[in-house]
Design an enzyme around this catalytic site. Structure first.
Site, PDB file in Angstrom:
ATOM      1  N   LYS A  29       0.886  -1.345  -0.073  1.00 39.69           N
ATOM      2  CA  LYS A  29      -0.167   0.114  -0.051  1.00 39.69           C
ATOM      3  C   LYS A  29       1.006   1.067  -0.122  1.00 39.69           C
ATOM      4  CE  LYS A  29      -3.808  -2.096   2.175  1.00 39.69           C
ATOM      5  NZ  LYS A  29      -4.705  -2.370   3.548  1.00 39.69           N
ATOM      6  N   TYR A  69     -12.445  -2.964  -3.205  1.00 46.00           N
ATOM      7  CA  TYR A  69     -12.908  -2.999  -1.782  1.00 46.00           C
ATOM      8  C   TYR A  69     -14.473  -2.777  -1.879  1.00 46.00           C
ATOM      9  CZ  TYR A  69      -8.503  -2.149   0.281  1.00 46.00           C
ATOM     10  OH  TYR A  69      -7.097  -2.305   0.799  1.00 46.00           O
ATOM     11  N   PHE A  77     -15.496   3.520   8.053  1.00 50.79           N
ATOM     12  CA  PHE A  77     -13.949   3.897   7.656  1.00 50.79           C
ATOM     13  C   PHE A  77     -13.253   4.014   6.216  1.00 50.79           C
ATOM     14  CE2 PHE A  77     -13.864  -0.807   8.259  1.00 50.79           C
ATOM     15  CZ  PHE A  77     -13.251  -1.177   7.082  1.00 50.79           C
ATOM     16  N   ARG A 105      -1.677 -14.785   3.749  1.00 50.52           N
ATOM     17  CA  ARG A 105      -2.425 -13.864   4.983  1.00 50.52           C
ATOM     18  C   ARG A 105      -1.530 -14.151   5.957  1.00 50.52           C
ATOM     19  NH1 ARG A 105      -6.992 -10.416   4.209  1.00 50.52           N
ATOM     20  NH2 ARG A 105      -7.720 -11.270   6.100  1.00 50.52           N
ATOM     21  N   THR A 111      -5.230  -8.090  10.220  1.00 53.67           N
ATOM     22  CA  THR A 111      -5.857  -6.810   9.777  1.00 53.67           C
ATOM     23  C   THR A 111      -5.277  -5.462  10.584  1.00 53.67           C
ATOM     24  OG1 THR A 111      -7.657  -7.633   8.489  1.00 53.67           O
ATOM     25  CG2 THR A 111      -7.688  -5.440   8.747  1.00 53.67           C
ATOM     26  N   ASN A 132      -1.708  -0.004   7.371  1.00 50.59           N
ATOM     27  CA  ASN A 132      -1.141  -1.274   7.695  1.00 50.59           C
ATOM     28  C   ASN A 132      -0.393  -1.944   6.546  1.00 50.59           C
ATOM     29  OD1 ASN A 132      -3.229  -1.941   6.032  1.00 50.59           O
ATOM     30  ND2 ASN A 132      -4.347  -3.285   7.524  1.00 50.59           N
ATOM     31  N   HIS A 135      -1.678  -5.287   1.378  1.00 49.05           N
ATOM     32  CA  HIS A 135      -2.973  -6.231   1.474  1.00 49.05           C
ATOM     33  C   HIS A 135      -2.693  -7.615   0.580  1.00 49.05           C
ATOM     34  CE1 HIS A 135      -6.907  -7.159  -0.499  1.00 49.05           C
ATOM     35  NE2 HIS A 135      -6.243  -7.814  -1.566  1.00 49.05           N
ATOM     36  N   GLU A 146      -9.558 -10.186  -7.797  1.00 50.52           N
ATOM     37  CA  GLU A 146      -8.849  -9.081  -7.725  1.00 50.52           C
ATOM     38  C   GLU A 146      -7.623  -9.194  -8.701  1.00 50.52           C
ATOM     39  OE1 GLU A 146      -7.276  -9.363  -3.543  1.00 50.52           O
ATOM     40  OE2 GLU A 146      -9.371  -8.936  -2.832  1.00 50.52           O
TER      41      GLU A 146
END
Ligand code: ADP
Length: 169
Positions: A29, A69, A77, A105, A111, A132, A135, A146
């Site tokens: 990110k 998303y 948020f 993951r 998260t 964070n 992704h 995705e």
């Protein structure tokens, strides 16, 4: 026997077993790119043995992020998430290998980085859920969705890593 008279590893014939070609979408990110963590994150997936299939630095658009998303657009948020994800370039990647969605993951951590164990990417490099740094797809189905959003078919390469017989039994 190879040119050196050495037999190929016995695993050779089994490395194309179904499931070894699972793919996931991993993205560094904007905060991860700004903080110079792209190399660290790529390095962890490489070291684990996963295969890089696609990679690009890009500025995401709001339209693309809304699709990516799509399950979060109604969350309180979401506006902050959108602003965060639009704040600079991201590094988009596709990694392939056995169980890469679930393992990816685990490598990323929870998260919320404060719930991420040390040793995970988030557990080692960040603090806040809204910053964070990475992704990772949460299911095989979402990974394929995705990958289709972020990459065109000609940006994903088919190649044979020399280490494959040493990674899979
Ligand atoms: P993950 O990225 O681990 O799959 P989600 O899909 O639930 O998690 O959320 C997507 C992203 O939205 C998170 O990685 C994080 O950047 C952001 N996010 C999630 N929950 C919050 C929150 N409560 N506050 C701010 N940002 C959040």
């Amino acid at each position: 026997p190879s040119a050196f008279g050495v037999r190929a590893p016995v695993a050779r014939a089994r490395v194309h077993m179904a499931g070894n070609d699972e793919r996931t979408y991993i993205m560094v990110k904007p905060d991860g790119v700004q903080r110079g963590l792209v190399g660290q994150i790529i390095g962890r997936f490489e070291q684990r043995g996963y295969q890089l299939k696609g990679l690009k630095l890009m500025q995401p658009t709001e339209a693309l992020l809304r699709q990516h998303y799509n399950e979060l657009v109604t969350k309180a948020f979401f506006p902050r998430l959108l602003e965060y994800m639009l704040s600079g370039p991201v590094c988009a990647m596709v990694w392939e290998g056995k169980g890469v969605v679930a393992t990816g993951r685990m490598m990323l951590g929870a998260t919320n980085p404060q719930a991420s164990a040390p040793g995970t990417i988030r557990g080692d490099y960040c603090i806040d859920v809204g910053k964070n740094i990475c992704h990772g797809s949460d299911s095989v189905e979402n990974a394929e969705r995705e990958i289709g959003l972020w990459f065109s078919a000609d940006e994903l390469l088919s190649w044979t890593p020399h280490s494959r017989p040493w990674l899979y039994e």
